[in-house]
Design an enzyme around this catalytic site. Structure first.
Site, PDB file in Angstrom:
ATOM      1  N   TYR A  86       0.800  -1.231   0.000  1.00 38.03           N
ATOM      2  CA  TYR A  86       0.000   0.000   0.000  1.00 38.03           C
ATOM      3  C   TYR A  86       0.830   1.276   0.000  1.00 38.03           C
ATOM      4  O   TYR A  86       0.351   2.329  -0.378  1.00 38.03           O
ATOM      5  CB  TYR A  86      -0.916   0.030   1.223  1.00 38.03           C
ATOM      6  CG  TYR A  86      -2.008  -1.001   1.190  1.00 38.03           C
ATOM      7  CD1 TYR A  86      -3.242  -0.693   0.650  1.00 38.03           C
ATOM      8  CD2 TYR A  86      -1.807  -2.273   1.703  1.00 38.03           C
ATOM      9  CE1 TYR A  86      -4.266  -1.633   0.624  1.00 38.03           C
ATOM     10  CE2 TYR A  86      -2.818  -3.222   1.683  1.00 38.03           C
ATOM     11  CZ  TYR A  86      -4.042  -2.901   1.139  1.00 38.03           C
ATOM     12  OH  TYR A  86      -5.049  -3.835   1.109  1.00 38.03           O
ATOM     13  N   GLU A 157      -9.582   3.271  -2.509  1.00 37.85           N
ATOM     14  CA  GLU A 157     -10.765   3.690  -1.766  1.00 37.85           C
ATOM     15  C   GLU A 157     -10.806   5.175  -1.484  1.00 37.85           C
ATOM     16  O   GLU A 157     -11.168   5.595  -0.372  1.00 37.85           O
ATOM     17  CB  GLU A 157     -10.858   2.922  -0.451  1.00 37.85           C
ATOM     18  CG  GLU A 157     -10.916   1.432  -0.661  1.00 37.85           C
ATOM     19  CD  GLU A 157     -11.492   0.688   0.529  1.00 37.85           C
ATOM     20  OE1 GLU A 157     -11.636   1.286   1.592  1.00 37.85           O
ATOM     21  OE2 GLU A 157     -11.819  -0.492   0.355  1.00 37.85           O
ATOM     22  N   GLU A 259      -8.790  -6.785  -2.319  1.00 36.43           N
ATOM     23  CA  GLU A 259      -8.817  -7.241  -0.926  1.00 36.43           C
ATOM     24  C   GLU A 259      -9.995  -8.197  -0.817  1.00 36.43           C
ATOM     25  O   GLU A 259     -11.078  -7.881  -1.284  1.00 36.43           O
ATOM     26  CB  GLU A 259      -9.082  -6.095   0.069  1.00 36.43           C
ATOM     27  CG  GLU A 259      -7.983  -5.079   0.200  1.00 36.43           C
ATOM     28  CD  GLU A 259      -8.354  -3.915   1.145  1.00 36.43           C
ATOM     29  OE1 GLU A 259      -9.439  -3.941   1.757  1.00 36.43           O
ATOM     30  OE2 GLU A 259      -7.549  -2.982   1.237  1.00 36.43           O
TER      31      GLU A 259
END
Ligand SMILES: *[C@@H]1O[C@H](CO)[C@@H](O)[C@H](O)[C@H]1NC(C)=O
Ligand SMILES: *[C@@H]1O[C@H](CO)[C@@H](O)[C@H](O)[C@H]1NC(C)=O
Ligand SMILES: *[C@@H]1O[C@H](CO)[C@@H](O)[C@H](O)[C@H]1NC(C)=O
Ligand SMILES: *[C@@H]1O[C@H](CO)[C@@H](O)[C@H](O)[C@H]1NC(C)=O
Ligand SMILES: *[C@@H]1O[C@H](CO)[C@@H](O)[C@H](O)[C@H]1NC(C)=O
Ligand SMILES: *[C@@H]1O[C@H](CO)[C@@H](O)[C@H](O)[C@H]1NC(C)=O
Ligand SMILES: *[C@@H]1O[C@H](CO)[C@@H](O)[C@H](O)[C@H]1NC(C)=O
Ligand SMILES: *[C@@H]1O[C@H](CO)[C@@H](O)[C@H](O)[C@H]1NC(C)=O
Ligand SMILES: *[C@@H]1O[C@H](CO)[C@@H](O)[C@H](O)[C@H]1NC(C)=O
Length: 492
Positions: A86, A157, A259
């Protein structure tokens, strides 16, 4: 003569793409699927999300050779071919870990943001500035050379509620800028994607939006969905996977679960029975595998392993997942992929539902210099590019049950060093300062913050997802920023 010339040309083309002896020939996108650049066989992502330390102790996992030596054999034991990271520090050396991953035949999907160099959900226009792009491009510079970079995520997101779809044009602009940057720098065309929260009100709209419009540079090359809808011993129908197969049946580019691994109501280890569905012909015509959330156990308790210094303890989850992988190989042949779908139609602007314009913001003009000369010195975690762009949190979904994003609450507290550590970004030549949030300069001096996304969906689970990293010391980078602000932004 002619034949050998053709073969010679072919060979040169191939050689330019992938080293003959590489275990990780670059992955290509064709239609809605990935393919091994050397063998031409279909490639399915079998992976885990990998960020030991999580956001409470955010650490670049690819800059620590010892950690890689510890974890890569575990990846091999588990039977994966991809990790997703990430956040990295683009000023660090990643060659050791990247080479070890290459040797192990493991690909990387890399998010290009850091907590302090990322888009603000509060004021995306403000945060979409040249300093931010410098950070993104410098990350591309740092990783473009590796054939095992499967793709980059421009954002994770950023849209995490029904009410912040207005951020989408900025994310899509970053996709566009990254793709143009790679062209300008003559890099391999590494796929660029977006990793979406699963929000029922805009799930389909987001997928369409990022893959729509005539400007191919502005469309994502792959789309990740963070999906926690299969919990425990669910099945293809009950989980909603079947519905999603229909929803995305005409999607023209690769889509995968960036995910997955709901732990709601699961007591003695997740059974990971979804592996059987994901890598079956039920799904392979549309989906290209996925990444389990997540490798290491962090505060929100999704880990497959427990890390303590040099030792790694494998959980029941891990053993279950390993068994499932072993039991379910990839579908045979091409898995029924499609190469002839057309990119999506752009959803139109709709108040309170899809507040994203199809006219993307222009790249801040100061960033065009990077196209000619490269991004220059990477600033790593010293890049603070959200000065005065409002407080913000970036989080992954709670991972509880279906549609986790749509009924989650963000409890965030912004934080900052006070006073003059804020504002006066020299970032761009555009007029973005006009839109800067006035709230930024009134943030508290408490630099430790936690942002927790709490799922209230379904039943009991409260999934504290990733806490933010506290503020570091104020930093002055001459010629880069005139001032810094701590701006809370959890990207994980
Ligand atoms: C944070 O991560 C680093 C690198 O893995 C590790 O050395 C350190 O002990 C961690 N700190 C905490 C408080 O866990
Ligand atoms: C969106 O809704 C959440 C509550 O679900 C709220 O905290 C947040 O401030 C809202 N954001 C915007 C931009 O209105
Ligand atoms: C996919 O395309 C087919 C053929 O055009 C159409 O019948 C179907 O409704 C489409 N599916 C979706 C989910 O839009
Ligand atoms: C595939 O779909 C069928 C029909 O819904 C279902 O009966 C079957 O269990 C599914 N297979 C897997 C592996 O999920
Ligand atoms: C979309 O963006 C364009 C250019 O910035 C602007 O002219 C137009 O009004 C916007 N439309 C909406 C609905 O916001
Ligand atoms: C997920 O959604 C499906 C269909 O909407 C539902 O049947 C199932 O019970 C849900 N699972 C959970 C854990 O909420
Ligand atoms: C911040 O800057 C203003 C003007 O530049 C100055 O008046 C003020 O004293 C400074 N505050 C701090 C805490 O340095
Ligand atoms: C969302 O969560 C609240 C509790 O905070 C609950 O009352 C409500 O029913 C939930 N809505 C959905 C759609 O799950
Ligand atoms: C800036 O922030 C640092 C810590 O984050 C603090 O030590 C320093 O005093 C702050 N400077 C100003 C002018 O507020």
């Amino acid at each position: 003569m002619r034949l050998s010339t053709t073969i010679g040309t072919l060979f040169t083309l191939l050689a330019g793409v992938t080293k003959a002896d590489s275990n990780t020939p670059s992955i290509k996108v064709n239609g809605n699927a990935f393919f091994d650049g050397k063998t031409g066989t279909r490639f399915y992502i079998r992976g885990v999300d990998y960020q030991p330390g999580g956001s409470s102790n955010l650490t670049d996992p690819l800059a620590d050779a010892d950690n890689c030596k510890r974890d890569i054999p575990v990846f091999q034991d588990l039977g994966i071919n991809t990790i997703r990271v990430y956040s990295v520090d683009n000023s660090k050396d990643h060659s050791d870990c990247m080479q070890e991953l290459q040797k192990a035949g493991i690909y990387l999907i890399l998010d290009v943001n850091t907590p302090h160099a990322s888009l603000s959900r509060i004021d995306p226009e403000c945060s979409y500035n040249a300093n931010y792009l410098q950070s993104v491009f410098a990350t591309v510079d740092a990783f473009a050379q590796y054939d095992n970079v499967l793709g980059f995520f421009a954002g994770n997101e950023v849209i995490n509620e029904a009410n912040n779809t207005f951020t989408a044009p900025y994310v899509k602009a970053v996709v566009r800028d990254m793709k143009k940057y790679m062209k300008a720098r003559s890099y391999r065309a590494i796929p660029v994607g977006y990793s979406a929260a699963d929000i029922s009100s805009n799930r389909e709209l987001a997928a369409e939006y990022f893959n729509c419009g005539d400007d191919a540079d502005a469309r994502v090359d792959m789309f990740g969905v963070n999906d926690y809808s299969w919990c425990g011993n669910s099945d293809f129908q009950k989980s909603g996977y079947a519905t999603k197969m229909q929803l995305y049946e005409n999607y023209s580019i690769p889509i995968f679960l960036s995910e997955f691994g709901c732990n709601q109501g699961v007591t003695d280890g997740r059974p990971f029975t979804e592996i059987g569905a994901i890598y079956s012909k039920n799904m392979s015509s549309v989906f290209s595998g996925g990444l389990v959330y997540e490798y290491s156990s962090e505060a929100n308790d999704y880990g497959l392993v427990e890390i303590d210094g040099d030792s790694v303890t494998k959980s029941n989850d891990y053993q279950n997942l390993k068994k499932q992988y072993a039991a379910h190989s990839d579908p045979s042949g091409d898995g029924g992929y499609s190469s002839d779908k057309k990119y999506s139609n752009c959803p139109s602007y709709k108040k309170d539902v899809w507040e994203a314009n199809n006219t993307l913001p222009e790249m801040p003009s100061a960033a065009s210099a990077y196209f000619k000369k490269g991004a220059g010195t990477p600033q790593g975690t010293k890049a603070y590019t959200q000065n005065d762009c409002g407080s913000d949190v970036h989080v992954v979904p709670a991972g509880g049950g279906n549609d986790s994003g749509s009924n989650s609450t963000l409890s965030s507290s912004s934080s900052s060093s006070s006073g003059n550590n804020t504002s006066t970004s020299t970032s761009t030549s555009t007029s973005k300062s006009d839109s800067q949030s006035s709230s930024a300069s009134t943030k508290s001096t408490n630099s430790k913050t936690a942002s927790i996304i709490t799922s209230t969906r379904g039943s009991s689970t409260t999934s504290g997802h990733k806490k933010s990293k506290g503020a570091g010391p104020a930093l002055e980078i001459p010629g880069f920023f005139s001032a810094m602000t701590e701006l809370m932004a959890v990207i994980l």
